[in-house]
Design an enzyme around this catalytic site. Structure first.
Site, PDB file in Angstrom:
ATOM      1  CG  ASP A 256      -2.153   0.918   0.965  1.00 41.76           C
ATOM      2  OD1 ASP A 256      -2.073   1.796   0.071  1.00 41.76           O
ATOM      3  OD2 ASP A 256      -3.174   0.790   1.676  1.00 41.76           O
TER       4      ASP A 256
HETATM    5  C1  NOJ Z   1      -3.824   4.134  -0.054  1.00 38.61           C
HETATM    6  C2  NOJ Z   1      -5.034   3.253  -0.043  1.00 38.61           C
HETATM    7  O1  NOJ Z   1      -5.099   2.531   1.173  1.00 38.61           O
HETATM    8  C3  NOJ Z   1      -5.077   2.291  -1.212  1.00 38.61           C
HETATM    9  O2  NOJ Z   1      -6.309   1.619  -1.208  1.00 38.61           O
HETATM   10  C4  NOJ Z   1      -4.879   3.030  -2.521  1.00 38.61           C
HETATM   11  O3  NOJ Z   1      -4.938   2.132  -3.591  1.00 38.61           O
HETATM   12  C5  NOJ Z   1      -3.558   3.759  -2.470  1.00 38.61           C
HETATM   13  N1  NOJ Z   1      -3.551   4.708  -1.359  1.00 38.61           N
HETATM   14  C6  NOJ Z   1      -3.256   4.500  -3.761  1.00 38.61           C
HETATM   15  O4  NOJ Z   1      -4.097   5.594  -3.885  1.00 38.61           O
END
Ligand code: NOJ
Length: 720
Positions: A256
């Protein structure tokens, strides 16, 4: 950055290049994909392989994440883009229904088609890796991102997740299952430790991932939280043992955004790609990049492991066939003014959003006032800002002054327009009906006055929630389960004033309903988060053009304390309810819900009969089958969602019953159909902690078939 316009524009008027959204049929098996990947990766230097595993940095590339391209051998920079409901930061695209609505359809075909639309549009923009689906369990009813996923049941999450994977990957994109794993609340999401036993981990939280791996998913995103005090993105047990060995996952694991915390421990712990690449957003540093090269050169990470990382990434790319005729990336996520005009939306997509919006609407109560017929009334009052077209705009939708159709955060997409409930109802009611409205949620007197002389009063209310990096009024996880913006008082005031009151709630999840027994509330309508066509989808159901068939993908309790799990502010989040997530807790503790998991009304009635169960070993690994006849006994055509729950032998130590099948069947008035269920070895297994294996317990099983988890119509037993 240009923010999306929320006005009602007509897309047909747009000019520009129509994206060539035709899928190629280049899909490969994993073995074929690995053969291609090995060929390319074997020619790469250490730096080139590292490039595949490393994001170029936040906010400076076309997509929310981009890997480094390689030359000689050639391999493209992969574009990674959110998210679970559409293409983020994209113009001329469609804003469809949220994941929670897809779940509410209980319809595999609609789930697949939704993903197909998402895949077509993202492909048209040149996205390689779609950052969805989200299968985070709605463990606590107020979890902030529960609306991105598919509810409180692992089986439903698994089916919906797998359909998403198929729909998106059939369009040549790699789907990404997230957030692996035990990321079920926003409070302290980066600093908390999810504490769960091995059996619950597999039967509830890993289950949907297993189903998506079976569907061929190419990538998995590891989450921010810790497990056993180790970050998930460097957690050898979670990534190597459970995901890659136990589930035989052959794709790659990406972090993530900002969830990587080391170089060698991450690479050796099973992380294959760091996103968006930098250590802290914008610092130009990376735990991978040159640091990974150094770690390989000094032996902290073997070159064999680096090759495995790069090969997994390349294999996912080849598996979905991105090496032929793939559109170039035209997104400009952080430079929207210069985004080339590429139209990926279409009338078909818009019509589909309207259709699935109506199919996911859940009718909670109805004393017969619905469906409406314009002949029966001359004046409609509409009350509440949740019926209004939104007029404010801000980053990732963390502000809203009108009708609610998505939560906020990275899982959102821009709206080309929103058909508000008022617009949808007014258009459908026609010129003979006078529609009046007030959008002031706080002036209950004015609301009551407006409602008092209408033939029917619609009162709208909402709740909102979203991702941690944005807060709205102190919420990301919801602070409580009450309606926002004075909703309860508004509903009470309108119901006191008008004896034909219909309540409509747009909500991210369950709410408390202190007014539910009010004698003037003649129907409660629950459209969830239905996307840009919200008003039309709603009107389709209110006026009976569509017979409602949505079902609750979560339990609505009478009071908050009735739920089995709550948001925790502790470092250690104990998953103390174990297997009793959602309705399982209500069943195990004999708590009457207000509206049960799987519940939803129709304008028709359905009978169930002649349940037959067979344990003859069938094709594949089917251990038991059930058939039941469902008849539409009313006078309106419509769909029924037949649900199959299994009760394991008592010695298994399972919850009283668990969902293991559902079929949405369309029946004309008076028509009857046979519905088949197959229960596979997986469906009838439990995870045995002693042997660390899945086993089929011996003894007596019960199949319960019905219209919700609390409306069982037929049951039968079988022995294994
Ligand atoms: C953080 C989020 O938790 C995730 O779901 C997302 O895909 C990424 N940021 C990228 O935006």
């Amino acid at each position: 950055m240009i923010l999306p316009s929320l006005t009602s524009i007509t897309l047909l008027a747009l000019t520009g290049i129509l994206a060539q959204a035709k899928p190629t049929s280049n899909l490969r098996t994993w073995d074929e994909a690995y053969a291609k990947a090995e060929q390319v990766v074997s020619k790469m230097s250490i730096e080139q392989k590292v490039g595949l595993t490393t994001g170029m940095g936040w906010g400076i590339t076309n997509c929310v994440g981009n890997t480094y391209a390689s030359e000689d051998p050639d391999f493209p920079s992969l574009c990674l883009q959110d998210g679970p409901l559409g293409t983020r930061y994209a113009s001329n695209a469609t804003a469809g229904v949220s994941g929670i609505n897809a779940a509410a359809t209980f319809d595999r075909n609609l789930m697949y088609k939704r993903a197909e639309v998402i895949g077509k549009e993202s492909r048209g923009k040149g996205v390689h890796i779609q950052l969805g689906p989200s299968v985070d369990m709605l463990r606590a009813p107020n979890g902030g991102r529960g609306w991105e996923g598919f509810g409180e049941d692992p089986y439903l999450q698994g089916v919906a997740g797998a359909e998403f994977v198929k729909g998106v990957q059939d369009q040549n994109l790699v789907a990404t299952a997230k957030h692996y794993v035990l990321n079920n609340q926003e409070t302290n999401r980066t600093t908390s430790n999810s504490d769960v036993d091995d059996r619950t981990l597999r039967e509830i939280y890993v289950w949907p991932y297993a189903r998506m791996v079976e569907a061929g998913i190419g990538s998995v995103m590891c989450s921010y939280n810790y497990y056993e005090d180790v970050h998930i993105c460097e957690n050898d047990y979670m990534l190597n043992t459970v995901l890659k060995k136990e589930l035989s996952f052959r794709g790659f694991v990406m972090s993530d955004w900002g969830a990587t915390h080391s170089t060698a421990p991450s690479a050796n712990g099973g992380l294959d790609m760091t996103m968006p690449g930098d250590i802290n957003y914008g610092d130009g540093l990376s735990y991978f990049g040159p640091n990974l090269t150094k770690a390989v050169e000094n032996g902290e990470v073997t070159e064999e492991r680096l090759t495995d990382m790069a090969t997994r990434i390349a294999a996912a790319h080849f598996k979905v066939g991105q090496d032929k005729d793939y559109p170039e990336t035209t997104l400009r996520s952080f430079d929207r003014q210069n985004e080339p005009e590429v139209i990926v939306t279409s009338d078909d997509h818009i019509n589909f959003v309207r259709e699935i919006g109506a199919a996911s609407l859940i009718l909670l109560t109805n004393d017969g006032i619905l469906p409406l017929s314009s002949k029966d009334f001359g004046k409609i009052a509409i009350v509440g800002s949740d019926a209004a077209p939104p007029s404010v705009e801000c980053t990732d939708l963390a502000c809203n002054d009108g009708t609610y159709v998505q939560g906020w955060g990275s899982g959102t997409v821009d709206f080309p327009y929103i058909i508000s409930p008022t617009e949808g109802i007014t258009n459908r009611a026609g010129d003979s009906v006078k529609v009046v409205h007030t959008y002031d949620d706080w002036d209950t007197e004015a609301a009551a006055e407006l409602a008092s002389d209408a033939d029917i009063a619609f009162v709208f209310a909402k709740t909102e929630a979203g991702e941690e990096y944005l807060m709205v009024d102190g919420n990301n996880d919801r602070k409580n389960l009450t309606l926002w913006n004075n909703g309860d008082n508004l509903i009470q005031a309108v119901a006191d004033a008008n004896e034909n009151t219909v309540v409509v709630i747009h909500s991210v999840g369950p709410v408390l309903m202190p007014w539910i027994a009010h004698k003037n509330i003649k129907a409660v309508v629950w459209p969830g988060l239905p996307g840009q066509e919200t008003g039309n989808s709603l009107a389709d159901v209110l006026f009976g053009d569509v017979n409602p068939s949505g079902r609750l993908p979560y339990t609505i309790a009478k009071k908050e304390e009735d739920y089995g799990a709550h948001i925790s502010a502790e470092y250690n989040i104990e998953y103390g309810e174990k297997l009793n997530v959602g309705y399982r807790h209500f069943d195990a503790n004999d708590i009457e819900p207000l509206f049960a998991f799987g519940y939803g009304l129709s304008y028709s009635t359905f009978d169930y009969g002649k349940l037959k169960v067979n344990t003859k070993r069938g094709k594949r690994d089917t251990l038991a089958t059930a058939t039941v006849f469902v008849r539409n006994t009313g006078d309106v055509d419509g769909a029924e969602v037949a649900q199959a729950y299994i009760s394991f032998p008592e010695s298994a130590g399972e919850p009283p019953k668990v969902l293991r099948g559902f079929e949405r069947v369309y029946l004309k008035a008076g028509q009857q159909r046979k519905v088949n269920f197959e229960f596979t070895e997986t469906d009838l297994s439990i995870y045995d902690e002693e042997s660390s294996c899945w086993v089929v317990p011996e003894g007596e099983y019960t199949v319960s078939i019905g219209a919700s988890s609390r409306d069982i119509r037929e049951s039968a037993t079988f022995e294994l």
